[in-house]
Enzyme design. Structure first.
Site, PDB file in Angstrom:
ATOM      1  N   CYS A  72       1.026  -0.931  -0.195  1.00 62.45           N
ATOM      2  CA  CYS A  72       0.150  -0.100   0.094  1.00 62.45           C
ATOM      3  C   CYS A  72       1.074   1.202  -0.122  1.00 62.45           C
ATOM      4  O   CYS A  72       1.982   1.114   0.283  1.00 62.45           O
ATOM      5  CB  CYS A  72      -1.008  -0.068   0.726  1.00 62.45           C
ATOM      6  SG  CYS A  72      -0.982  -1.133   3.162  1.00 62.45           S
ATOM      7  N   HIS A  74       1.224   5.963  -1.260  1.00 58.99           N
ATOM      8  CA  HIS A  74       0.265   7.045  -1.523  1.00 58.99           C
ATOM      9  C   HIS A  74       0.505   7.392  -3.231  1.00 58.99           C
ATOM     10  O   HIS A  74       1.501   7.361  -3.228  1.00 58.99           O
ATOM     11  CB  HIS A  74       0.869   8.327  -0.576  1.00 58.99           C
ATOM     12  CG  HIS A  74       0.289   7.808   0.662  1.00 58.99           C
ATOM     13  ND1 HIS A  74       0.645   7.577   1.753  1.00 58.99           N
ATOM     14  CD2 HIS A  74      -1.096   7.683   0.943  1.00 58.99           C
ATOM     15  CE1 HIS A  74       0.210   6.607   3.142  1.00 58.99           C
ATOM     16  NE2 HIS A  74      -0.820   7.628   2.447  1.00 58.99           N
ATOM     17  N   GLU A 119      -8.262   8.404   4.046  1.00 59.81           N
ATOM     18  CA  GLU A 119      -8.113   7.981   2.810  1.00 59.81           C
ATOM     19  C   GLU A 119      -8.782   7.162   2.086  1.00 59.81           C
ATOM     20  O   GLU A 119      -9.517   7.333   2.300  1.00 59.81           O
ATOM     21  CB  GLU A 119      -6.730   7.038   3.473  1.00 59.81           C
ATOM     22  CG  GLU A 119      -5.879   6.680   3.409  1.00 59.81           C
ATOM     23  CD  GLU A 119      -4.305   5.820   2.829  1.00 59.81           C
ATOM     24  OE1 GLU A 119      -3.296   6.398   3.599  1.00 59.81           O
ATOM     25  OE2 GLU A 119      -5.296   4.661   4.024  1.00 59.81           O
TER      26      GLU A 119
END
Length: 183
Positions: A72, A74, A119
């Site tokens: 994971c 960004h 998020e």
């Protein structure tokens, strides 16, 4: 050689509840100030159909030592989310594989007294048949593969072993896979 992620001054894309870009902010600050930002989660399955999980490194600034999906992260401002997912697969696991966008989820959880996960998360799925990984020890302490039925039971029985976002994503993933199989 694994490219080392640069955590210092790394920027994230701030977004609205509908994923519209609002600006950018330093990643750690966005997590401390509870600012919604764009993220992605990569779900990988091995050749036997088991989910590949990573255990986050003990040195991670939040959710250390917890089990979660394969990768994971960004996207950087201006970076396509799919490109960011491929970048992080290389940075964290030393691999790359084709990915397909499945769905998005939006969530907000306190992960410590001064750290938030707020998020708009794009969920990608793929498969990776090789047992070979080049794990970045600053990101991942170990890998395991589990069947979905076992994983669903274990999250209920041992929820403290898993990240908050993974506990949210897994039931949605199972529902999506069931719908796809039945449809």
């Amino acid at each position: 050689m694994i490219s080392k992620p640069t955590e210092t001054n790394e920027l994230v894309t701030l977004v609205s509840d509908t994923d519209e870009v609002l600006g950018q902010m330093e990643k750690h600050l966005a997590h401390r100030l509870n600012k919604k930002h764009r993220a992605f989660s990569v779900i990988l399955f091995d050749a036997e159909g088991h989910m590949i999980l990573q255990r986050r490194a003990a040195t991670k600034y939040h959710s250390p030592d917890l089990w979660t999906n394969a990768c994971c992260g960004h996207p950087r401002p201006g970076e396509a989310t799919l490109d960011a997912a491929h970048r992080r697969l290389g940075e964290e696991m030393g691999i790359d594989t084709p990915l397909q966008h499945l769905f998005t989820v939006s969530y907000q959880y306190a992960v410590s007294t001064d750290m938030w996960e707020n998020e708009y998360d794009h969920i990608f799925i793929g498969s990776y048949a090789s047992p070979e990984f080049q794990l970045n020890p600053e990101e991942i302490s170990e890998i395991q593969t589990l069947s979905l039925p076992f994983l669903e039971r274990d999250i209920v029985e041992n929820p403290d072993r898993y990240t908050v976002w993974f506990k949210l994503i897994l039931p949605k993933l199972v529902a999506h896979l069931t719908e796809t199989k039945e449809g």
